[in-house]
Write an enzyme that holds these catalytic residues in place. Structure first.
Site, PDB file in Angstrom:
ATOM      1  N   CYS A  85       0.834  -1.203   0.000  1.00  0.00           N
ATOM      2  CA  CYS A  85       0.000   0.000   0.000  1.00  0.00           C
ATOM      3  C   CYS A  85       0.876   1.265   0.000  1.00  0.00           C
ATOM      4  CB  CYS A  85      -0.969  -0.043   1.182  1.00  0.00           C
ATOM      5  SG  CYS A  85      -2.386   1.080   0.994  1.00  0.00           S
ATOM      6  N   HIS A 173      -3.537  -5.173   1.047  1.00  0.00           N
ATOM      7  CA  HIS A 173      -2.888  -5.602   2.289  1.00  0.00           C
ATOM      8  C   HIS A 173      -2.910  -7.138   2.378  1.00  0.00           C
ATOM      9  CE1 HIS A 173      -2.378  -1.697   4.328  1.00  0.00           C
ATOM     10  NE2 HIS A 173      -3.423  -1.347   3.605  1.00  0.00           N
ATOM     11  N   GLU A 175      -1.455  -8.922   4.517  1.00  0.00           N
ATOM     12  CA  GLU A 175      -1.294  -9.377   5.899  1.00  0.00           C
ATOM     13  C   GLU A 175      -2.609  -9.585   6.648  1.00  0.00           C
ATOM     14  OE1 GLU A 175      -0.861  -4.806   6.144  1.00  0.00           O
ATOM     15  OE2 GLU A 175      -0.642  -6.422   4.685  1.00  0.00           O
ATOM     16  N   GLY A 228       1.203  -7.103  37.487  1.00  0.00           N
ATOM     17  CA  GLY A 228       0.466  -8.312  37.179  1.00  0.00           C
ATOM     18  C   GLY A 228      -0.087  -8.341  35.780  1.00  0.00           C
ATOM     19  N   GLY A 229       0.113  -7.251  35.025  1.00  0.00           N
ATOM     20  CA  GLY A 229      -0.299  -7.224  33.625  1.00  0.00           C
ATOM     21  C   GLY A 229       0.661  -8.026  32.763  1.00  0.00           C
ATOM     22  N   SER A 232       4.599  -6.448  32.340  1.00  0.00           N
ATOM     23  CA  SER A 232       5.467  -6.537  33.507  1.00  0.00           C
ATOM     24  C   SER A 232       5.639  -7.981  33.969  1.00  0.00           C
ATOM     25  CB  SER A 232       4.928  -5.663  34.643  1.00  0.00           C
ATOM     26  OG  SER A 232       3.636  -6.085  35.054  1.00  0.00           O
ATOM     27  N   SER A 233       4.610  -8.801  33.795  1.00  0.00           N
ATOM     28  CA  SER A 233       4.719 -10.207  34.209  1.00  0.00           C
ATOM     29  C   SER A 233       5.713 -10.956  33.340  1.00  0.00           C
ATOM     30  CB  SER A 233       3.352 -10.886  34.148  1.00  0.00           C
ATOM     31  OG  SER A 233       2.462 -10.320  35.093  1.00  0.00           O
TER      32      SER A 233
END
Length: 276
Positions: A85, A173, A175, A228-229, A232-233
């Site tokens: 594109c 596209h 993909e 805990g997300g 970061s986990s």
């Protein structure tokens, strides 16, 4: 111990909402891919030693004053290039063709009519397959030595190529899932054109990151704050695997967690032997 070097197909990101899908499609087919900004310095691109470059789509216009412009030196690297594109329009604009605003924007499904089935990019592709168009500008004239290898009802230059220099470009596209066999075109670019034979797996990334962390940290300690997300986990788990007791993981209860999530996070890490 010799390290396994992963040679990437680089995706230059021009701001398309679909850019991440390009790399995801390649990785699912076990081809290693990295995404970098469209204006990545040419020396940094060379340092990665890519086997091919994909130019993503994007919302800008190549002829506008604030256009997203790639370093023209990428066309002198002697490696295959694939434009999607906006990436196609960039190729046409840089190599001597012309791009203009279309009278009407094209958004939605179209049938791809293959003009040259011998082209490597079309290996295994069905004629009249459905592809997904999403563009406002269009290529009006082709650069020298490029030919049309695919059309659609509204796009006479749906797919173009300079096969000698291994430069390919598509107005649609490949993909996205709406392009029914688009993933095969990305596979063909990696396998048939870039010549990638090494089979990449996510485990390779894991091993590389663990080695990299150990080299950077040495005998020191790392303080890691985690909520805990997912992000970061994953970081905390990688660090624990790499450096063990050198990690100081601190759980940050930001006050916005869901019901029972504090206990869930603490339990999850306890089960992995990581003491928050």
């Amino acid at each position: 111990k010799a390290k396994m070097k992963q040679v990437p197909i680089l995706v230059l990101d021009f701001g398309s909402q679909y850019t991440q899908l390009i790399s995801k499609r390649l990785r699912r087919n076990r081809f290693y891919s990295e995404i970098v900004p469209y204006n990545e310095p040419i020396e940094k691109i060379k340092a990665k030693e890519p086997v091919g470059i994909i130019l993503s789509g994007g919302p800008a216009s190549v002829y506008s004053k604030d256009a997203y412009l790639v370093d023209k030196a990428i066309f002198e690297l002697g490696i295959p290039i694939f434009g999607i594109c906006y990436g196609m329009q960039t190729i046409a604009h840089y190599l001597g063709g012309s791009v203009v605003a279309s009278d009407c924007h094209e958004y939605g499904k179209a049938k791809l009519r293959i003009k040259d089935s011998s082209c490597k990019i079309f290996d295994g592709i069905t004629n009249d397959e459905i592809v997904w168009m999403s563009h406002g500008d269009r290529v009006e004239s082709l650069p020298a030595d490029f030919k049309v290898i695919g059309t659609s009802e509204n796009s006479p230059y749906a797919v173009i190529a300079n096969e000698e220099k291994q430069v390919y470009a598509m107005q649609f596209h490949p993909e996205v899932q709406h392009s029914e066999e688009g993933y095969l075109m990305l596979r063909n670019f990696a396998k048939n054109i870039c010549g990638v034979t090494q089979k990449w797996k996510m485990e390779h990334f894991l091993k590389q990151q663990i080695e990299s962390i150990r080299e950077k940290v040495g005998t020191g300690k790392v303080l890691c704050g985690l909520s805990g997300g997912v992000d970061s986990s994953v970081v905390a788990t990688l660090l624990a695997e790499a450096i063990g007791d050198q990690l100081v993981p601190v759980f940050v209860n930001n006050g916005l967690l869901r019901a029972n999530e504090v206990e869930d996070v603490q339990g999850m890490f306890a089960n992995r032997g990581i003491n928050l």
